[in-house]
Design a protein around this motif. Structure first.
Motif, PDB file in Angstrom:
ATOM      1  N   LEU A  80       8.064   3.360 -13.466  1.00 49.15           N
ATOM      2  CA  LEU A  80       7.196   2.994 -12.342  1.00 49.15           C
ATOM      3  C   LEU A  80       5.944   3.877 -12.375  1.00 49.15           C
ATOM      4  O   LEU A  80       6.034   5.101 -12.332  1.00 49.15           O
ATOM      5  CB  LEU A  80       7.929   3.196 -11.013  1.00 49.15           C
ATOM      6  CG  LEU A  80       7.188   2.685  -9.760  1.00 49.15           C
ATOM      7  CD1 LEU A  80       7.007   1.171  -9.805  1.00 49.15           C
ATOM      8  CD2 LEU A  80       7.928   3.076  -8.478  1.00 49.15           C
ATOM      9  N   VAL A  81       4.791   3.232 -12.489  1.00 47.93           N
ATOM     10  CA  VAL A  81       3.511   3.959 -12.490  1.00 47.93           C
ATOM     11  C   VAL A  81       2.973   3.944 -11.063  1.00 47.93           C
ATOM     12  O   VAL A  81       2.672   2.891 -10.516  1.00 47.93           O
ATOM     13  CB  VAL A  81       2.501   3.317 -13.478  1.00 47.93           C
ATOM     14  CG1 VAL A  81       1.190   4.089 -13.467  1.00 47.93           C
ATOM     15  CG2 VAL A  81       3.091   3.279 -14.886  1.00 47.93           C
ATOM     16  N   TYR A  82       2.866   5.139 -10.487  1.00 52.29           N
ATOM     17  CA  TYR A  82       2.601   5.295  -9.050  1.00 52.29           C
ATOM     18  C   TYR A  82       1.247   5.986  -8.862  1.00 52.29           C
ATOM     19  O   TYR A  82       0.962   6.986  -9.525  1.00 52.29           O
ATOM     20  CB  TYR A  82       3.711   6.167  -8.462  1.00 52.29           C
ATOM     21  CG  TYR A  82       3.748   6.271  -6.954  1.00 52.29           C
ATOM     22  CD1 TYR A  82       4.808   5.719  -6.235  1.00 52.29           C
ATOM     23  CD2 TYR A  82       2.756   6.932  -6.238  1.00 52.29           C
ATOM     24  CE1 TYR A  82       4.864   5.816  -4.850  1.00 52.29           C
ATOM     25  CE2 TYR A  82       2.799   7.030  -4.854  1.00 52.29           C
ATOM     26  CZ  TYR A  82       3.863   6.474  -4.165  1.00 52.29           C
ATOM     27  OH  TYR A  82       3.917   6.567  -2.792  1.00 52.29           O
ATOM     28  N   GLY A  83       0.400   5.453  -7.999  1.00 50.58           N
ATOM     29  CA  GLY A  83      -0.902   6.106  -7.797  1.00 50.58           C
ATOM     30  C   GLY A  83      -1.451   5.891  -6.413  1.00 50.58           C
ATOM     31  O   GLY A  83      -1.010   5.011  -5.672  1.00 50.58           O
ATOM     32  N   ASP A  84      -2.453   6.688  -6.087  1.00 53.41           N
ATOM     33  CA  ASP A  84      -3.111   6.608  -4.786  1.00 53.41           C
ATOM     34  C   ASP A  84      -3.923   5.319  -4.697  1.00 53.41           C
ATOM     35  O   ASP A  84      -4.180   4.656  -5.688  1.00 53.41           O
ATOM     36  CB  ASP A  84      -4.003   7.856  -4.625  1.00 53.41           C
ATOM     37  CG  ASP A  84      -4.562   7.979  -3.234  1.00 53.41           C
ATOM     38  OD1 ASP A  84      -3.934   7.464  -2.292  1.00 53.41           O
ATOM     39  OD2 ASP A  84      -5.648   8.576  -3.082  1.00 53.41           O
ATOM     40  N   TYR A  85      -4.372   5.001  -3.451  1.00 53.87           N
ATOM     41  CA  TYR A  85      -5.046   3.705  -3.212  1.00 53.87           C
ATOM     42  C   TYR A  85      -6.564   3.765  -3.346  1.00 53.87           C
ATOM     43  O   TYR A  85      -7.248   2.786  -3.107  1.00 53.87           O
ATOM     44  CB  TYR A  85      -4.687   3.177  -1.818  1.00 53.87           C
ATOM     45  CG  TYR A  85      -4.551   4.241  -0.757  1.00 53.87           C
ATOM     46  CD1 TYR A  85      -5.651   4.972  -0.330  1.00 53.87           C
ATOM     47  CD2 TYR A  85      -3.304   4.541  -0.198  1.00 53.87           C
ATOM     48  CE1 TYR A  85      -5.521   5.977   0.620  1.00 53.87           C
ATOM     49  CE2 TYR A  85      -3.170   5.543   0.755  1.00 53.87           C
ATOM     50  CZ  TYR A  85      -4.273   6.251   1.162  1.00 53.87           C
ATOM     51  OH  TYR A  85      -4.151   7.245   2.102  1.00 53.87           O
ATOM     52  N   ASP A  86      -7.118   4.924  -3.730  1.00 51.14           N
ATOM     53  CA  ASP A  86      -8.572   4.980  -3.897  1.00 51.14           C
ATOM     54  C   ASP A  86      -8.949   4.644  -5.344  1.00 51.14           C
ATOM     55  O   ASP A  86      -8.095   4.260  -6.141  1.00 51.14           O
ATOM     56  CB  ASP A  86      -9.118   6.350  -3.463  1.00 51.14           C
ATOM     57  CG  ASP A  86      -8.662   7.487  -4.386  1.00 51.14           C
ATOM     58  OD1 ASP A  86      -7.956   7.207  -5.387  1.00 51.14           O
ATOM     59  OD2 ASP A  86      -9.009   8.650  -4.113  1.00 51.14           O
ATOM     60  N   VAL A  87     -10.226   4.785  -5.691  1.00 49.10           N
ATOM     61  CA  VAL A  87     -10.687   4.397  -7.033  1.00 49.10           C
ATOM     62  C   VAL A  87      -9.989   5.227  -8.111  1.00 49.10           C
ATOM     63  O   VAL A  87      -9.519   4.688  -9.115  1.00 49.10           O
ATOM     64  CB  VAL A  87     -12.227   4.546  -7.167  1.00 49.10           C
ATOM     65  CG1 VAL A  87     -12.670   4.212  -8.583  1.00 49.10           C
ATOM     66  CG2 VAL A  87     -12.931   3.637  -6.178  1.00 49.10           C
ATOM     67  N   ASP A  88      -9.927   6.542  -7.903  1.00 48.77           N
ATOM     68  CA  ASP A  88      -9.310   7.399  -8.912  1.00 48.77           C
ATOM     69  C   ASP A  88      -7.844   6.998  -9.112  1.00 48.77           C
ATOM     70  O   ASP A  88      -7.350   6.918 -10.241  1.00 48.77           O
ATOM     71  CB  ASP A  88      -9.430   8.874  -8.483  1.00 48.77           C
ATOM     72  CG  ASP A  88      -9.159   9.852  -9.625  1.00 48.77           C
ATOM     73  OD1 ASP A  88      -9.056   9.409 -10.788  1.00 48.77           O
ATOM     74  OD2 ASP A  88      -9.068  11.063  -9.353  1.00 48.77           O
ATOM     75  N   GLY A  89      -7.140   6.738  -8.020  1.00 48.64           N
ATOM     76  CA  GLY A  89      -5.729   6.367  -8.100  1.00 48.64           C
ATOM     77  C   GLY A  89      -5.495   5.013  -8.743  1.00 48.64           C
ATOM     78  O   GLY A  89      -4.638   4.861  -9.625  1.00 48.64           O
TER      79      GLY A  89
END
Length: 563
Positions: A80-89
């Protein structure tokens, strides 16, 4: 505005560089101010090379991270690839998931809901991973403070690899690998990567194990360049190399999602500034107004027609974002005006109905008007959530740390941070924040500053200088557009206000016998009296070019004017 002229470089260094590069004093000064002292420095600055990227295995835990991913691939584990909801994420998640999908189909992505889960790794996300048999989570642009979440995942038999670039707290999460150049025990030579940049180093490490050079990863560099621009990290060192090559990909062969965004504009060739103001806000709008998943779907789509459909949906989110942003900013400005008697060294505003996805933008807008460290709060479940923004030179992260007894959770950078607190602690926090800032801020920082590279004569502004300045790009923190100051200017008599409400200033200037140059000063309409009737004045400006009816000419972009 405060005008600050940077000190002149040492005479010996200046003469040596002029001689080595065969350039004039202006160019040599600009280079020395950017830390470029030798022919070799200049070569790597003007001709960024992928060979200048550091070995990814210099980052602490990189070898462990690669070994764990290789194990997951060989065992056919669900990742599972998990990231924040902004552009960087979202760019990080798009980069990592699309790379891993070239190796396995057992990959899914997860972006937390800004409103339901908030920033970073969530218990809900870990439950989702557990319920769907994911044994490895790769978290990007978040996770460095998720100590309790990583422990919770471990209890459920889920391993974590963290790729973050935010400042760690006192303790590091007990993950399989924690990749973060800002770890005190990490000796990686470049500390300023964004989250997507750390993700790129991980895929670079994975590819190098297969004997593939970094050039083989060029298709991912458009994502990295977009994140570098949007996250306002320094465009120096590795970031400069990645931004330079990423812009080439954006302009020559962007992924369908980015191409679909660009095709909605009339831009032919994008600069990093265009990426910041055209591409990034649209990617961000998905997470602000709807859900970050939409951005990941757009950025990983391989079919241009489908990408165009997603891009037009995101365009409508961006239009909604603009309207909401305008309304909340007006309400916040009114709130400040009504509480003028409480004015101090900070701006802190709150309304329970303000859109959580917009408060960061509003905080930046308020700084444009009041120029104070600023916090904009809204209601988020049974908590209050805020976005913090700061003025140049003041570390808002440290200020929040000093108020941490009133805060439930916070994280971020020197100039931008986020936090949550209990509603009953709002007033105490607000007072504590004002107290900390009032005691620690240098009061001169409360007046906007324009940093001037050097004082020059108008005659020194010519096509040759402009051709060289263009090669300084991409611009950004650590390598800002050169700013000049020229005295004894006079308007040739055609100066006037232009634009809506006469907000902008358009003048044609000369200095003694120098050629006339057209200048545009955005939001400087109120300075017209300073240049009327052939009064002498001085100006701070950057050199730019004007495109009009197929003609290209030099123009000066005014930052400020004084008599």
């Amino acid at each position: 505005m405060r005008w600050t002229i940077k000190p002149n470089p040492e005479k010996a260094k200046l003469e040596n560089l002029q001689k080595a590069l065969q350039v004039d004093e202006v160019v040599a000064t600009l280079l020395l101010q950017r830390g470029i002292e030798t022919f070799e420095d200049a070569k790597s600055f003007f001709r960024p090379s992928l060979d200048d990227l550091h070995d990814p295995y210099l980052m602490k835990d990189m070898d462990v991270a690669v070994t764990r991913i290789e194990q997951a691939l060989s065992n056919n584990e669900n990742i599972l690839v998990y990231g924040d909801y902004d552009v960087d994420g979202t760019t990080s998640v798009a980069l990592m998931s699309s790379y891993l999908r070239t190796k396995t189909e057992q990959v899914a992505t997860y972006i937390p809901d800004r409103y339901d889960e908030g920033y970073g790794v969530s218990f809900k996300g870990i439950d989702f991973a557990h319920d769907n048999d994911f044994s490895l989570i790769i978290a990007l642009d978040c996770g460095i403070k998720a100590i309790d979440k990583v422990a919770y995942a471990k209890e459920k038999g889920i391993d974590f690899i963290i790729c973050d670039h935010h400042r760690p707290g006192d303790n590091i999460p007990d993950a399989v690998a924690v990749l973060d150049p800002k770890r005190e025990d990490c000796n990686y030579p470049y500390k300023e990567l964004c989250g997507c940049g750390v993700g790129f180093k991980l895929i670079q490490a994975l590819a190098s194990k297969e004997g593939k050079p970094v050039e083989a990863l060029s298709e991912y560099m458009d994502l990295v360049a977009t994140a570098i621009g949007a996250d306002i990290v320094p465009i120096t060192g590795e970031n400069r190399v990645l931004a330079y090559y990423g812009l080439q990909v954006i302009n020559k062969s962007p992924r369908p999602g980015i191409q679909a965004i660009i095709s909605q504009t009339n831009k032919k060739e994008l600069t990093i500034t265009d990426v910041v103001f055209i591409v990034a806000p649209r990617i961000n709008a998905a997470g602000r107004m709807k859900h970050g998943n939409h951005a990941v779907t757009l950025l990983t789509e391989k079919d241009f027609e489908s990408a165009t459909k997603y891009a037009s949906e995101i365009e409508s989110y961006n239009s909604d974002r603009k309207e909401t942003d305008k309304r909340i900013t007006e309400e916040a400005l009114q709130q400040i005006e009504e509480n003028k008697e409480q004015e101090g060294f900070t701006t802190v505003v709150y309304h329970e109905s303000w859109h959580k996805g917009i408060i960061g933008i509003v905080a930046s807008r308020l700084i444009e008007t009041y120029y104070r460290p600023t916090l904009v709060f809204t209601k988020s479940g049974d908590m209050l959530a805020a976005s913090a923004r700061s003025v140049s030179g003041f570390d808002v992260y440290n200020a929040l740390e000093a108020c941490s007894e009133h805060i439930e959770q916070f994280g971020g950078h020197k100039y931008a941070a986020g936090l949550t607190l209990k509603e009953e602690n709002y007033e105490a926090f607000k007072q504590a924040f004002e107290d900390v800032v009032s005691k620690t801020i240098d009061k001169t920082l409360l007046v906007p500053e324009v940093k001037i590279d050097m004082k020059i004569e108008l005659a020194q502004v010519n096509d040759k200088l402009w051709r060289i300045i263009k090669q300084f790009a991409p611009f950004g923190p650590g390598n800002m557009t050169p700013i000049f100051m020229t005295e004894d200017l006079v308007d040739t008599g055609y100066g006037k206000c232009v634009g809506d409400d006469d907000k902008h200033l358009r003048i044609t200037v000369t200095q003694q016998q120098a050629d006339r140059v057209v200048c545009i000063g955005f939001n400087l309409g109120d300075k017209l009296p300073l240049i009327k009737d052939k009064k002498l004045f001085k100006a701070v400006y950057s050199v730019d070019e004007n495109h009009w009816q197929g003609n290209v000419s030099l123009q000066l972009k005014l930052r400020d004017i004084k008599k």
